[in-house]
Design a protein around this motif. Structure first.
Motif, PDB file in Angstrom:
ATOM      1  N   HIS A 246      11.684  -4.351   5.613  1.00  8.34           N
ATOM      2  CA  HIS A 246      11.398  -2.980   6.081  1.00  8.34           C
ATOM      3  C   HIS A 246      12.452  -2.932   7.042  1.00  8.34           C
ATOM      4  N   LEU A 247      13.163  -1.759   7.160  1.00 11.33           N
ATOM      5  CA  LEU A 247      14.088  -1.294   8.356  1.00 11.33           C
ATOM      6  C   LEU A 247      13.405  -0.205   9.040  1.00 11.33           C
ATOM      7  N   ILE A 248      12.978  -0.545  10.217  1.00  6.39           N
ATOM      8  CA  ILE A 248      12.291   0.620  11.372  1.00  6.39           C
ATOM      9  C   ILE A 248      13.201   1.079  12.190  1.00  6.39           C
ATOM     10  N   SER A 249      12.971   2.434  12.328  1.00  9.28           N
ATOM     11  CA  SER A 249      14.082   3.035  13.255  1.00  9.28           C
ATOM     12  C   SER A 249      13.103   3.066  14.539  1.00  9.28           C
ATOM     13  N   PRO A 250      13.911   3.423  15.831  1.00  8.88           N
ATOM     14  CA  PRO A 250      13.362   3.338  17.119  1.00  8.88           C
ATOM     15  C   PRO A 250      12.129   4.542  17.038  1.00  8.88           C
ATOM     16  N   ASP A 251      12.127   5.618  16.324  1.00  5.95           N
ATOM     17  CA  ASP A 251      11.139   6.540  16.455  1.00  5.95           C
ATOM     18  C   ASP A 251      10.086   6.308  15.062  1.00  5.95           C
ATOM     19  N   GLY A 252      10.087   5.173  14.657  1.00  5.57           N
ATOM     20  CA  GLY A 252       9.082   4.616  13.638  1.00  5.57           C
ATOM     21  C   GLY A 252       9.161   4.979  12.306  1.00  5.57           C
ATOM     22  N   ARG A 253      10.570   5.517  11.837  1.00  2.93           N
ATOM     23  CA  ARG A 253      10.844   5.701  10.458  1.00  2.93           C
ATOM     24  C   ARG A 253      11.059   4.265   9.643  1.00  2.93           C
ATOM     25  N   ASP A 254      10.231   4.211   8.503  1.00  2.00           N
ATOM     26  CA  ASP A 254      10.062   3.012   7.808  1.00  2.00           C
ATOM     27  C   ASP A 254      10.755   3.152   6.422  1.00  2.00           C
ATOM     28  N   ILE A 255      11.936   2.475   6.184  1.00  2.00           N
ATOM     29  CA  ILE A 255      12.578   2.595   4.784  1.00  2.00           C
ATOM     30  C   ILE A 255      12.366   1.084   4.424  1.00  2.00           C
ATOM     31  N   GLU A 260       9.002  -7.443  -6.963  1.00  2.00           N
ATOM     32  CA  GLU A 260       7.675  -7.653  -7.658  1.00  2.00           C
ATOM     33  C   GLU A 260       8.107  -7.941  -9.060  1.00  2.00           C
ATOM     34  N   ASN A 261       7.558  -9.234  -9.734  1.00  2.00           N
ATOM     35  CA  ASN A 261       8.074  -9.614 -10.848  1.00  2.00           C
ATOM     36  C   ASN A 261       9.487  -9.718 -11.032  1.00  2.00           C
ATOM     37  N   ASP A 262      10.277 -10.370 -10.086  1.00  2.00           N
ATOM     38  CA  ASP A 262      11.658 -10.492  -9.902  1.00  2.00           C
ATOM     39  C   ASP A 262      12.455  -9.276 -10.083  1.00  2.00           C
ATOM     40  N   GLU A 263      11.870  -8.135  -9.853  1.00  2.00           N
ATOM     41  CA  GLU A 263      12.497  -6.755  -9.510  1.00  2.00           C
ATOM     42  C   GLU A 263      12.496  -6.224  -8.272  1.00  2.00           C
ATOM     43  N   ASN A 264      13.498  -5.625  -7.715  1.00  2.00           N
ATOM     44  CA  ASN A 264      13.660  -5.254  -6.369  1.00  2.00           C
ATOM     45  C   ASN A 264      13.406  -3.637  -6.497  1.00  2.00           C
ATOM     46  N   GLN A 265      12.267  -2.917  -5.877  1.00  2.00           N
ATOM     47  CA  GLN A 265      11.957  -1.822  -5.916  1.00  2.00           C
ATOM     48  C   GLN A 265      11.712  -1.218  -4.557  1.00  2.00           C
ATOM     49  N   LEU A 266      12.259  -0.005  -4.620  1.00  2.00           N
ATOM     50  CA  LEU A 266      12.035   0.773  -2.992  1.00  2.00           C
ATOM     51  C   LEU A 266      10.568   1.242  -3.122  1.00  2.00           C
ATOM     52  N   ILE A 267      10.215   0.890  -1.621  1.00  2.00           N
ATOM     53  CA  ILE A 267       8.576   1.323  -1.575  1.00  2.00           C
ATOM     54  C   ILE A 267       8.724   2.891  -1.025  1.00  2.00           C
ATOM     55  N   ASP A 268       7.575   3.621  -1.605  1.00  2.00           N
ATOM     56  CA  ASP A 268       7.511   5.057  -1.097  1.00  2.00           C
ATOM     57  C   ASP A 268       6.717   5.093   0.434  1.00  2.00           C
ATOM     58  N   THR A 269       7.601   4.943   1.334  1.00  2.00           N
ATOM     59  CA  THR A 269       6.617   5.031   2.960  1.00  2.00           C
ATOM     60  C   THR A 269       6.273   6.304   3.070  1.00  2.00           C
ATOM     61  N   ALA A 270       6.373   7.248   2.351  1.00  2.00           N
ATOM     62  CA  ALA A 270       5.982   8.558   2.513  1.00  2.00           C
ATOM     63  C   ALA A 270       4.400   8.414   2.417  1.00  2.00           C
ATOM     64  N   GLU A 271       3.886   7.464   1.937  1.00  2.00           N
ATOM     65  CA  GLU A 271       2.565   6.997   1.953  1.00  2.00           C
ATOM     66  C   GLU A 271       2.234   6.186   3.123  1.00  2.00           C
ATOM     67  N   GLN A 273      -0.274   4.205   3.808  1.00  2.00           N
ATOM     68  CA  GLN A 273      -0.632   2.729   3.652  1.00  2.00           C
ATOM     69  C   GLN A 273       0.450   1.727   3.225  1.00  2.00           C
ATOM     70  N   ASN A 274       1.783   2.501   2.909  1.00  2.00           N
ATOM     71  CA  ASN A 274       3.052   1.616   2.684  1.00  2.00           C
ATOM     72  C   ASN A 274       3.715   1.311   3.894  1.00  2.00           C
ATOM     73  N   ARG A 275       3.476   2.019   4.951  1.00  2.00           N
ATOM     74  CA  ARG A 275       4.296   1.720   6.252  1.00  2.00           C
ATOM     75  C   ARG A 275       3.828   0.771   6.940  1.00  2.00           C
ATOM     76  N   ILE A 276       4.498  -0.260   7.337  1.00  2.00           N
ATOM     77  CA  ILE A 276       3.911  -1.522   8.176  1.00  2.00           C
ATOM     78  C   ILE A 276       3.848  -0.843   9.630  1.00  2.00           C
ATOM     79  N   THR A 277       4.460   0.254  10.150  1.00  2.00           N
ATOM     80  CA  THR A 277       4.066   0.651  11.486  1.00  2.00           C
ATOM     81  C   THR A 277       2.717   0.855  11.948  1.00  2.00           C
ATOM     82  N   ASN A 278       1.868   0.951  10.860  1.00  2.00           N
ATOM     83  CA  ASN A 278       0.334   1.221  11.072  1.00  2.00           C
ATOM     84  C   ASN A 278      -0.223  -0.236  11.063  1.00  2.00           C
ATOM     85  N   ASN A 299      -2.243  -7.111   3.812  1.00  2.00           N
ATOM     86  CA  ASN A 299      -2.843  -6.808   2.491  1.00  2.00           C
ATOM     87  C   ASN A 299      -3.660  -7.850   2.079  1.00  2.00           C
ATOM     88  N   ASN A 300      -4.466  -8.224   2.856  1.00  2.00           N
ATOM     89  CA  ASN A 300      -5.655  -9.340   2.814  1.00  2.00           C
ATOM     90  C   ASN A 300      -4.771 -10.661   2.374  1.00  2.00           C
TER      91      ASN A 300
END
Length: 381
Positions: A246-255, A260-271, A273-278, A299-300
């Motif tokens: 995760h790359l987190i901006s000073p104002d909390g934007r999370d990209i 997963e399964n050896d495939e690199n995928q972008l995470i939809d941080t618009a949701e 629950q996918n943002r680690i800032t929470n 994630n438990n």
């Protein structure tokens, strides 16, 4: 003289005749032998457990160091690109096109010089964008004429809405020094074309001032960077299966990106629950309660969390690169030691049981024969 003949006594006493005292389970020779051999296995099991835990700790520490080094190298490459953007912003600030633009009075009587100045600046900015594949747009907002590099239109009240914004306040506080941010909603909301909003990944801002003597005119420079710069950087880093970056901006934007399964995928941080800032551990990072590497629940599951700051030649950008690696990956690496321990313990257990049974049967048979012989002797046979 008469001798009295002593009557021989039976070898069987009245209390034991016709009955044999039963032996308790833990008093039999067989049980004692088995217990003795099993006790010998305990050190083998303990050594295996200690070796497994030591190997897991060593692997985790080594992986933590290697992961941090990998992230720092990627950080440096990203910082180099941002360095170039900061240098570009200085060039724009000192350019003649900016000086001419800031000299525009901004009244209703627009002169030919003012029109040419605005046109020249717009052409200059568009040329800069065309030369850099990671530039999304360059915008300059002043109380004269708004200029946008890629042709999208800004509402007439854009600058007035920007004046009281947090970004403008910070730009004035830094007095011309550049700073980075993840969002600029006050600008996005004033774009005429809604499709142009949020197409950027991060933005550089700095205050521009008219260098002419006695002038107090100011403008805000906004350089938007394409999100593909961050996404490509994140997708080139492999921290292992089920890991996240995760790359987190000073104002909390999370990209973020996830493997997963050896495939690199972008995470939809618009949701959300996918943002680690929470997450609780993120607040610890912000308050500096933790170091560069620590473990926490996510994630438990238990994750190793590694963080590093994004620093350019101008200083700390406020961005944080955070990697999350499940500790289960390290346990998998130490699995061979665990498997060897289980196999050795199982073999030792089989040998111990077999040996104790053979010895106990041999001793039992020998004692049985001795008992039979002693009984025949007692009977006078």
């Amino acid at each position: 003289m008469k001798f009295l003949k002593r009557k021989p006594q039976s070898v069987h006493s009245p209390s034991t005749k016709g009955s044999v005292k039963k032996v308790g389970m833990f008093s039999s020779i067989k049980t004692k032998l088995i217990a003795g051999f099993l006790i010998c296995i305990i050190p083998i099991i303990l050594v295996g457990i200690i070796s497994y835990n030591s190997a897991f700790t060593a692997i985790k520490d080594t992986a933590s160091y290697a992961t941090l080094q990998t992230m720092q190298q990627s950080n440096e490459k990203l910082a180099l690109t941002l360095d170039n953007i900061e240098t570009l912003s200085s060039q724009i600030m000192l350019s003649s096109q900016i000086n001419d633009y800031l000299s525009i009075k901004g009244d209703n009587d627009i002169t030919l010089f003012e029109i040419q100045s605005a046109s020249s600046l717009n052409t200059y900015l568009n040329g800069l964008v065309a030369l850099n594949k990671y530039l999304d747009s360059i915008t300059i907002l002043a109380d004269t004429l708004p200029v946008a590099s890629l042709g999208y239109e800004l509402k007439p009240e854009a600058y007035d809405n920007l004046v009281k914004s947090e970004n403008m306040a910070r730009a004035k506080e830094l007095n011309g020094r550049a700073f980075w941010t993840g969002y600029h909603f006050e600008i996005d909301e004033n774009r005429s074309t809604k499709g142009d909003q949020n197409t950027y990944g991060l933005s550089l801002m700095r205050l521009l001032k008219d260098i002419n003597m006695g002038s107090s005119k100011e403008a805000l420079l906004i350089i938007d960077i394409k999100s593909s710069l961050i996404e490509e950087t994140l997708q080139k880093i492999d921290l292992g299966n089920n890991s996240e970056l995760h790359l987190i901006s000073p104002d909390g934007r999370d990209i973020a990106a996830r493997i997963e399964n050896d495939e690199n995928q972008l995470i939809d941080t618009a949701e959300s629950q996918n943002r680690i800032t929470n997450q609780d551990f993120y607040s610890k990072i912000i308050t500096n309660e933790v170091g560069d590497s620590f473990t926490d629940k996510y994630n438990n599951e238990e994750y190793m969390i590694i963080q590093t700051n994004l620093v350019t030649s101008a200083g700390d950008t406020g961005y944080k690169l955070i990697g999350l690696v499940p500790t289960a990956n390290f346990r998998e690496a130490a699995k061979s030691i665990r498997d060897v321990t289980i196999i050795i313990s199982a073999i030792a257990l089989i040998i111990a049981l077999s040996t104790s049974l053979i010895l106990s049967l041999g001793i039992s048979n020998a004692l049985k024969r001795i008992l039979e012989v002693s009984q025949r002797i007692a009977k006078g046979d």
